[in-house]
Design an enzyme around this catalytic site. Structure first.
Site, PDB file in Angstrom:
ATOM      1  N   GLU A   1     -18.911  -0.785 -15.630  1.00  0.00           N
ATOM      2  CA  GLU A   1     -19.320  -2.109 -15.176  1.00  0.00           C
ATOM      3  C   GLU A   1     -18.984  -3.331 -15.964  1.00  0.00           C
ATOM      4  O   GLU A   1     -19.514  -3.065 -17.087  1.00  0.00           O
ATOM      5  CB  GLU A   1     -20.926  -1.861 -14.923  1.00  0.00           C
TER       6      GLU A   1
ATOM      7  N   ASN B   1     -15.608  -5.542 -24.149  1.00  0.00           N
ATOM      8  CA  ASN B   1     -16.807  -6.058 -25.007  1.00  0.00           C
ATOM      9  C   ASN B   1     -16.585  -6.135 -26.513  1.00  0.00           C
ATOM     10  O   ASN B   1     -16.983  -7.276 -27.142  1.00  0.00           O
ATOM     11  CB  ASN B   1     -18.073  -5.162 -24.820  1.00  0.00           C
TER      12      ASN B   1
ATOM     13  N   CYS C   1     -26.120  -5.561 -24.753  1.00  0.00           N
ATOM     14  CA  CYS C   1     -24.459  -4.754 -24.696  1.00  0.00           C
ATOM     15  C   CYS C   1     -23.806  -5.080 -25.870  1.00  0.00           C
ATOM     16  O   CYS C   1     -23.488  -3.998 -26.782  1.00  0.00           O
ATOM     17  CB  CYS C   1     -23.947  -5.468 -23.370  1.00  0.00           C
TER      18      CYS C   1
ATOM     19  N   LYS D   1     -29.420 -15.357 -23.471  1.00  0.00           N
ATOM     20  CA  LYS D   1     -28.754 -16.386 -22.775  1.00  0.00           C
ATOM     21  C   LYS D   1     -29.411 -16.912 -21.479  1.00  0.00           C
ATOM     22  O   LYS D   1     -30.339 -16.527 -21.207  1.00  0.00           O
ATOM     23  CB  LYS D   1     -27.267 -15.794 -22.532  1.00  0.00           C
TER      24      LYS D   1
ATOM     25  N   LYS E   1     -41.481   0.078 -12.176  1.00  0.00           N
ATOM     26  CA  LYS E   1     -40.389  -0.277 -11.712  1.00  0.00           C
ATOM     27  C   LYS E   1     -39.969  -0.181 -10.204  1.00  0.00           C
ATOM     28  O   LYS E   1     -39.649  -1.281  -9.489  1.00  0.00           O
ATOM     29  CB  LYS E   1     -39.269  -0.038 -12.701  1.00  0.00           C
TER      30      LYS E   1
ATOM     31  N   LYS F   1     -24.826  -3.685 -29.438  1.00  0.00           N
ATOM     32  CA  LYS F   1     -24.955  -2.262 -29.738  1.00  0.00           C
ATOM     33  C   LYS F   1     -23.644  -1.442 -29.267  1.00  0.00           C
ATOM     34  O   LYS F   1     -23.307  -0.367 -29.706  1.00  0.00           O
ATOM     35  CB  LYS F   1     -26.012  -1.501 -28.667  1.00  0.00           C
TER      36      LYS F   1
ATOM     37  N   LEU G   1     -20.360  -6.527 -15.404  1.00  0.00           N
ATOM     38  CA  LEU G   1     -21.215  -7.664 -14.946  1.00  0.00           C
ATOM     39  C   LEU G   1     -21.900  -8.252 -16.070  1.00  0.00           C
ATOM     40  O   LEU G   1     -22.087  -7.791 -17.159  1.00  0.00           O
ATOM     41  CB  LEU G   1     -22.445  -7.335 -13.924  1.00  0.00           C
ATOM     42  N   ARG G   2     -21.761  -9.611 -15.844  1.00  0.00           N
ATOM     43  CA  ARG G   2     -22.552 -10.406 -17.067  1.00  0.00           C
ATOM     44  C   ARG G   2     -24.284 -10.501 -16.541  1.00  0.00           C
ATOM     45  O   ARG G   2     -24.377 -11.024 -15.262  1.00  0.00           O
ATOM     46  CB  ARG G   2     -21.731 -11.741 -17.130  1.00  0.00           C
TER      47      ARG G   2
HETATM   48  C1  UGA Z   1     -21.520  -8.632 -21.490  1.00  0.00           C
HETATM   49  C2  UGA Z   1     -20.044  -8.845 -21.022  1.00  0.00           C
HETATM   50  O1  UGA Z   1     -19.894 -10.177 -20.980  1.00  0.00           O
HETATM   51  C3  UGA Z   1     -19.762  -8.333 -19.833  1.00  0.00           C
HETATM   52  O2  UGA Z   1     -18.671  -8.226 -19.021  1.00  0.00           O
HETATM   53  C4  UGA Z   1     -20.553  -6.910 -19.817  1.00  0.00           C
HETATM   54  O3  UGA Z   1     -20.349  -6.159 -18.368  1.00  0.00           O
HETATM   55  C5  UGA Z   1     -22.009  -6.641 -20.171  1.00  0.00           C
HETATM   56  O4  UGA Z   1     -21.936  -7.286 -21.697  1.00  0.00           O
HETATM   57  C6  UGA Z   1     -22.211  -5.419 -20.446  1.00  0.00           C
HETATM   58  O5  UGA Z   1     -21.591  -4.512 -21.265  1.00  0.00           O
HETATM   59  O6  UGA Z   1     -23.065  -4.735 -19.563  1.00  0.00           O
HETATM   60  P1  UGA Z   1     -23.784 -10.094 -21.265  1.00  0.00           P
HETATM   61  O7  UGA Z   1     -24.431  -9.213 -22.218  1.00  0.00           O
HETATM   62  O8  UGA Z   1     -24.380 -10.198 -19.958  1.00  0.00           O
HETATM   63  O9  UGA Z   1     -22.306  -9.672 -20.817  1.00  0.00           O
HETATM   64  O10 UGA Z   1     -23.521 -11.388 -21.775  1.00  0.00           O
HETATM   65  P2  UGA Z   1     -22.298 -12.435 -22.270  1.00  0.00           P
HETATM   66  O11 UGA Z   1     -22.217 -13.417 -21.338  1.00  0.00           O
HETATM   67  O12 UGA Z   1     -21.230 -11.604 -22.527  1.00  0.00           O
HETATM   68  O13 UGA Z   1     -22.989 -13.136 -23.562  1.00  0.00           O
HETATM   69  C7  UGA Z   1     -23.257 -12.244 -24.687  1.00  0.00           C
HETATM   70  C8  UGA Z   1     -24.043 -13.076 -25.656  1.00  0.00           C
HETATM   71  O14 UGA Z   1     -22.844 -13.799 -26.346  1.00  0.00           O
HETATM   72  C9  UGA Z   1     -25.089 -14.197 -25.335  1.00  0.00           C
HETATM   73  O15 UGA Z   1     -25.927 -14.176 -26.557  1.00  0.00           O
HETATM   74  C10 UGA Z   1     -24.291 -15.508 -25.592  1.00  0.00           C
HETATM   75  O16 UGA Z   1     -25.027 -16.497 -25.737  1.00  0.00           O
HETATM   76  C11 UGA Z   1     -23.237 -15.121 -26.630  1.00  0.00           C
HETATM   77  N1  UGA Z   1     -22.055 -16.151 -26.396  1.00  0.00           N
HETATM   78  C12 UGA Z   1     -21.150 -16.228 -25.259  1.00  0.00           C
HETATM   79  C13 UGA Z   1     -21.763 -16.966 -27.702  1.00  0.00           C
HETATM   80  O17 UGA Z   1     -22.375 -17.052 -28.395  1.00  0.00           O
HETATM   81  N2  UGA Z   1     -20.496 -17.808 -27.261  1.00  0.00           N
HETATM   82  C14 UGA Z   1     -19.953 -17.812 -26.235  1.00  0.00           C
HETATM   83  O18 UGA Z   1     -18.862 -18.709 -26.267  1.00  0.00           O
HETATM   84  C15 UGA Z   1     -20.117 -16.930 -25.188  1.00  0.00           C
END
Ligand code: UGA
Length: 435
Positions: free
Chosen positions: A146, A209, A261, A324, A35, A264, A148-149
């Protein structure tokens, strides 16, 4: 300011490059030589929009470098710790091995007045446990969760919705000012800045979360009810989403949440609440988890039902592998889970994805991977969309897909397709929680 970032995964690598992009001098440190080699050459080791550009820029400017040597953290004013806290192999709790190792490894290189800023998602109480070790060196531990998405990580780091820090002494204005200086563009913009204690800062992260996961599972529970009543969950979501108190975002019903995220984090939260004697307060998170996992089964079942009860020896094309869109992350990916279920039922499964194929193939070599979308569609008896990439949602013309596939079964695992357009092109369309 001189900064160090310990841990260069999805969180740390972005944080290091983003901090360099706003003018800081940053060293990113990780134990993974591969990495570090990749980052040092200015190559993003994973797909994240915008990361490549700020990485190249940072390295060219001389403000950003990467190493495996923790000693190079010495001299930095703030040391961010962004290592992973995965689910334990034998339980629901978070595995804090990497956090402990990063903090302990850092101790010999800390100086009086340094700040160690934990960014990893940890069980409430972790910072209080770590703080004395850090204090002995004359440095101060803060917790700076943090939010972030993935897919928006660069933007979320430079321009977050809010900044939260948990600090040992709320009156330590000097320390607060240093953190404000780190995040100077966001502060100048008036981004909400919340100064609190360790426990609150840690809880803000898991609560956020947990709320997001609950929102998704809520709409997926409504999808389950819609399925037995003939209602349409997407219209239901639109209708309740107009209420500003509810809001339409994160009411996307489908195969549910995955990634490194949400799954877990809700489990670690339950485990921590149990330890604290308050398991009952978050009992609902077990339901949230269960609803979420049921939707993956439901998607596979829709395909089976479409064939009248068996997918044995059917060619099924799975559009998507990442958890996603805009990410190559396949950790706990619902998309791959559905693909594996179908394969287990005897189907010949072909998976395609714009970014995540390499990762998917490494972890699940038993599936057939085809990089080219149209090639993947050729000869399919059924198609299932499991990651809502624009390549499938917007850019895949149903007529064109029909010219490639054998069968006319389309399962929309993300409710992201234009159902009438697919029906008009001769497809039998199946959505999640839709008639
Ligand atoms: C998530 C949180 O949104 C962030 O704010 C956080 O910082 C991050 O975890 C973390 O803890 O590091 P992330 O895992 O990148 O971010 O993804 P999300 O955009 O939250 O999506 C999570 C899952 O939910 C994906 O599989 C997505 O497809 C699903 N999802 C999302 C749905 O099934 N329906 C929705 O309406 C939205």
């Amino acid at each position: 300011m001189r900064l160090s970032v310990i841990g260069c995964g999805y969180l740390g690598a972005v944080h290091a490059a983003a901090m360099a992009s706003i003018g800081h001098e940053v060293v990113g440190i990780d134990v993974d030589q591969r990495k570090i080699d990749s980052l040092s050459q200015g190559k993003a080791p994973f797909f994240e929009p915008g990361l490549q550009e700020i990485l190249t820029e940072g390295i060219a400017s001389g403000r950003l470098r990467f190493t495996t040597d923790l000693a190079e953290a010495k001299g930095a004013k703030v040391h961010f710790v962004g290592v992973g806290t995965p689910q334990q192999k034998d339980g629901y709790a978070a595995d804090l091995t990497y956090v402990n190792a990063a903090i302990d490894g850092l101790l010999p290189y800390l100086s009086e007045g340094d700040i160690v800023a934990g960014k990893s998602t940890v069980p409430v109480g972790t910072a209080a446990g770590l703080a004395p070790r850090v204090s002995e060196t004359g440095a101060t531990l803060i917790w700076n969760p943090e939010f972030l998405r993935e897919g928006w990580a660069v933007q979320d780091t430079v321009d977050p919705d809010r900044l939260v820090i948990g600090i040992p002494d709320a009156d330590d204005e000097q320390l607060v000012q240093v953190v404000k200086d780190v995040y100077h563009p966001a502060i100048a913009k008036g981004t909400p800045f919340i100064v609190t204690d360790y426990a609150t800062a840690e809880l803000v992260k898991v609560a956020a979360n947990a709320f997001l996961a609950t929102k998704i599972s809520f709409i997926n529970a409504m999808a389950e009810i819609a399925e037995v009543t003939g209602a349409d969950v997407t219209q239901l979501a639109d209708a309740i989403g107009h209420d500003a108190r509810i809001g339409r975002r994160f009411l996307g019903a489908g195969i549910g949440f995955g990634g490194g995220c949400l799954p877990k984090d809700i489990r670690a939260f339950s485990a921590r609440a149990e330890e604290l004697g308050r398991g009952e307060s978050v009992n609902f998170l077990r339901e949230v988890d269960a609803i979420n996992l049921r939707r993956r089964d439901r998607a596979a079942q829709l395909v089976v039902d479409a064939f009248g009860g068996s997918v044995f020896k059917k060619n099924i094309t799975v559009l998507g592998a990442a958890f996603k869109p805009h990410s190559d992350d396949i950790r706990d990916s619902p998309a791959l889970d559905v693909a594996i279920k179908l394969r287990g039922l005897g189907a010949w499964v072909t998976v395609t994805d714009p970014e995540a194929l390499e990762n998917a193939e490494r972890l699940h070599p038993q599936l057939n991977y085809v990089a080219d979308r149209d090639e993947a569609l050729r000869g399919a008896d059924a198609v299932i969309v499991v990651t809502e990439w624009d390549e499938y949602r917007r850019q895949l013309d149903p007529e064109h897909a029909a010219s490639l596939a054998e069968g006319r079964i389309i399962v929309d695992g993300r409710n992201c397709l234009d159902a009438p357009a697919w029906r008009a092109a001769g497809w039998t369309y199946y959505g999640m929680g839709r008639p």
